[in-house]
Design a protein around this motif. Structure first.
Motif, PDB file in Angstrom:
ATOM      1  N   SER A  87       9.410 -15.688   5.358  1.00  0.00           N
ATOM      2  CA  SER A  87       8.980 -17.081   5.555  1.00  0.00           C
ATOM      3  C   SER A  87       8.647 -17.757   4.234  1.00  0.00           C
ATOM      4  N   GLY A  88       9.107 -17.171   3.129  1.00  0.00           N
ATOM      5  CA  GLY A  88       8.863 -17.752   1.814  1.00  0.00           C
ATOM      6  C   GLY A  88       7.724 -17.116   1.057  1.00  0.00           C
ATOM      7  N   GLY A  89       6.939 -16.285   1.728  1.00  0.00           N
ATOM      8  CA  GLY A  89       5.805 -15.619   1.089  1.00  0.00           C
ATOM      9  C   GLY A  89       6.051 -14.133   0.947  1.00  0.00           C
ATOM     10  N   VAL A  90       4.956 -13.408   0.771  1.00  0.00           N
ATOM     11  CA  VAL A  90       5.031 -11.956   0.595  1.00  0.00           C
ATOM     12  C   VAL A  90       4.184 -11.263   1.657  1.00  0.00           C
ATOM     13  N   THR A  91       4.390  -9.968   1.784  1.00  0.00           N
ATOM     14  CA  THR A  91       3.619  -9.154   2.701  1.00  0.00           C
ATOM     15  C   THR A  91       3.462  -7.760   2.106  1.00  0.00           C
ATOM     16  N   VAL A  92       2.473  -7.028   2.581  1.00  0.00           N
ATOM     17  CA  VAL A  92       2.321  -5.623   2.223  1.00  0.00           C
ATOM     18  C   VAL A  92       3.137  -4.852   3.249  1.00  0.00           C
ATOM     19  N   PRO A  93       4.286  -4.294   2.851  1.00  0.00           N
ATOM     20  CA  PRO A  93       5.160  -3.641   3.831  1.00  0.00           C
ATOM     21  C   PRO A  93       4.620  -2.285   4.277  1.00  0.00           C
ATOM     22  N   ALA A  94       4.998  -1.881   5.480  1.00  0.00           N
ATOM     23  CA  ALA A  94       4.608  -0.563   5.979  1.00  0.00           C
ATOM     24  C   ALA A  94       5.250   0.531   5.135  1.00  0.00           C
ATOM     25  N   SER A  95       6.459   0.265   4.651  1.00  0.00           N
ATOM     26  CA  SER A  95       7.131   1.190   3.736  1.00  0.00           C
ATOM     27  C   SER A  95       8.022   0.369   2.818  1.00  0.00           C
ATOM     28  N   GLY A  96       8.357   0.929   1.669  1.00  0.00           N
ATOM     29  CA  GLY A  96       9.202   0.229   0.713  1.00  0.00           C
ATOM     30  C   GLY A  96       8.413  -0.783  -0.093  1.00  0.00           C
ATOM     31  N   GLY A  97       9.085  -1.789  -0.561  1.00  0.00           N
ATOM     32  CA  GLY A  97       8.455  -2.794  -1.400  1.00  0.00           C
ATOM     33  C   GLY A  97       8.479  -2.391  -2.865  1.00  0.00           C
ATOM     34  N   GLN A  98       8.026  -3.287  -3.702  1.00  0.00           N
ATOM     35  CA  GLN A  98       7.971  -3.097  -5.148  1.00  0.00           C
ATOM     36  C   GLN A  98       6.515  -3.176  -5.578  1.00  0.00           C
ATOM     37  N   SER A  99       6.122  -2.387  -6.569  1.00  0.00           N
ATOM     38  CA  SER A  99       4.737  -2.411  -7.056  1.00  0.00           C
ATOM     39  C   SER A  99       4.516  -3.581  -8.007  1.00  0.00           C
ATOM     40  N   TYR A 100       3.432  -4.293  -7.792  1.00  0.00           N
ATOM     41  CA  TYR A 100       3.022  -5.411  -8.639  1.00  0.00           C
ATOM     42  C   TYR A 100       1.535  -5.279  -8.922  1.00  0.00           C
ATOM     43  N   LEU A 101       1.089  -5.830 -10.044  1.00  0.00           N
ATOM     44  CA  LEU A 101      -0.327  -5.860 -10.369  1.00  0.00           C
ATOM     45  C   LEU A 101      -0.920  -7.148  -9.822  1.00  0.00           C
ATOM     46  N   ALA A 102      -1.703  -7.054  -8.749  1.00  0.00           N
ATOM     47  CA  ALA A 102      -2.372  -8.207  -8.149  1.00  0.00           C
ATOM     48  C   ALA A 102      -3.703  -8.408  -8.862  1.00  0.00           C
ATOM     49  N   VAL A 103      -3.942  -9.632  -9.342  1.00  0.00           N
ATOM     50  CA  VAL A 103      -5.170  -9.913 -10.087  1.00  0.00           C
ATOM     51  C   VAL A 103      -6.152 -10.768  -9.298  1.00  0.00           C
ATOM     52  N   ASP A 104      -5.681 -11.403  -8.217  1.00  0.00           N
ATOM     53  CA  ASP A 104      -6.567 -12.249  -7.419  1.00  0.00           C
ATOM     54  C   ASP A 104      -6.008 -12.363  -6.009  1.00  0.00           C
ATOM     55  N   VAL A 105      -6.864 -12.154  -5.027  1.00  0.00           N
ATOM     56  CA  VAL A 105      -6.487 -12.324  -3.625  1.00  0.00           C
ATOM     57  C   VAL A 105      -7.476 -13.303  -3.010  1.00  0.00           C
ATOM     58  N   ASP A 106      -6.972 -14.403  -2.484  1.00  0.00           N
ATOM     59  CA  ASP A 106      -7.814 -15.418  -1.843  1.00  0.00           C
ATOM     60  C   ASP A 106      -7.565 -15.325  -0.340  1.00  0.00           C
ATOM     61  N   SER A 107      -8.473 -14.656   0.369  1.00  0.00           N
ATOM     62  CA  SER A 107      -8.281 -14.434   1.803  1.00  0.00           C
ATOM     63  C   SER A 107      -8.409 -15.721   2.609  1.00  0.00           C
ATOM     64  N   ALA A 108      -9.159 -16.702   2.109  1.00  0.00           N
ATOM     65  CA  ALA A 108      -9.286 -17.974   2.830  1.00  0.00           C
ATOM     66  C   ALA A 108      -7.968 -18.755   2.766  1.00  0.00           C
ATOM     67  N   ALA A 109      -7.352 -18.808   1.594  1.00  0.00           N
ATOM     68  CA  ALA A 109      -6.093 -19.535   1.421  1.00  0.00           C
ATOM     69  C   ALA A 109      -4.884 -18.655   1.731  1.00  0.00           C
ATOM     70  N   LYS A 110      -5.114 -17.343   1.914  1.00  0.00           N
ATOM     71  CA  LYS A 110      -4.058 -16.363   2.148  1.00  0.00           C
ATOM     72  C   LYS A 110      -3.023 -16.389   1.017  1.00  0.00           C
ATOM     73  N   THR A 111      -3.532 -16.324  -0.239  1.00  0.00           N
ATOM     74  CA  THR A 111      -2.666 -16.264  -1.403  1.00  0.00           C
ATOM     75  C   THR A 111      -2.998 -15.042  -2.234  1.00  0.00           C
ATOM     76  N   VAL A 112      -2.004 -14.572  -2.967  1.00  0.00           N
ATOM     77  CA  VAL A 112      -2.174 -13.462  -3.889  1.00  0.00           C
ATOM     78  C   VAL A 112      -1.551 -13.872  -5.224  1.00  0.00           C
ATOM     79  N   THR A 113      -2.261 -13.640  -6.314  1.00  0.00           N
ATOM     80  CA  THR A 113      -1.752 -13.886  -7.644  1.00  0.00           C
ATOM     81  C   THR A 113      -1.425 -12.540  -8.262  1.00  0.00           C
ATOM     82  N   PHE A 114      -0.201 -12.404  -8.763  1.00  0.00           N
ATOM     83  CA  PHE A 114       0.248 -11.109  -9.282  1.00  0.00           C
ATOM     84  C   PHE A 114       1.197 -11.323 -10.457  1.00  0.00           C
ATOM     85  N   VAL A 115       1.448 -10.221 -11.165  1.00  0.00           N
ATOM     86  CA  VAL A 115       2.349 -10.246 -12.319  1.00  0.00           C
ATOM     87  C   VAL A 115       3.725  -9.791 -11.865  1.00  0.00           C
ATOM     88  N   LEU A 116       4.725 -10.635 -12.121  1.00  0.00           N
ATOM     89  CA  LEU A 116       6.111 -10.268 -11.789  1.00  0.00           C
ATOM     90  C   LEU A 116       6.619  -9.220 -12.761  1.00  0.00           C
TER      91      LEU A 116
END
Length: 116
Positions: A87-116
């Motif tokens: 849907s244009g965003g990201v999710t924490v998959p049950a399996s697979g995915g790529q590792s990223y360094l997340a530096v900020d998670v805003d649960s109210a806005a449902k956003t995650v800031t990470f390093v590509l």
């Protein structure tokens, strides 16, 4: 004062595209072309800007970005696996995915800031 990571270390390139919206994660879909991701896809970056006619977009390929997240599991700060949610965003998959360094998670806005 809230910390801002906007634009830190970003580098970008322009690609041909169709159906891409600003802010969504995208994948390389052909020579010099990106498209929206399906659920579970690995992504190459986020669309920073889209031309008025929607035929080209600038994609952030490196640096810090913020994306909307969905799913039952919220990302956590630190190393986390992410994949496109379809849907244009990201999710924490049950399996697979790529590792990223997340530096900020805003649960109210449902956003995650990470390093590509």
């Amino acid at each position: 004062m809230r910390v801002s990571y906007e634009g830190i270390g970003q580098w970008a390139a322009t690609f041909a595209c169709s159906g891409v919206q600003e802010g969504q994660v995208v994948k390389v879909s052909g020579n010099g072309t990106v498209s929206a991701c399906a659920a579970g896809d690995r992504f190459c970056g986020t669309a920073l800007a889209v031309s008025r006619d929607g035929s080209a977009c600038t994609v952030v390929l490196g640096g810090m970005v913020t994306a909307i997240y969905s799913g039952d599991t919220a990302p956590a700060a630190g190393w986390v696996k992410l994949a496109a949610d379809g849907s244009g965003g990201v999710t924490v998959p049950a399996s697979g995915g790529q590792s990223y360094l997340a530096v900020d998670v805003d649960s109210a806005a449902k956003t995650v800031t990470f390093v590509l």
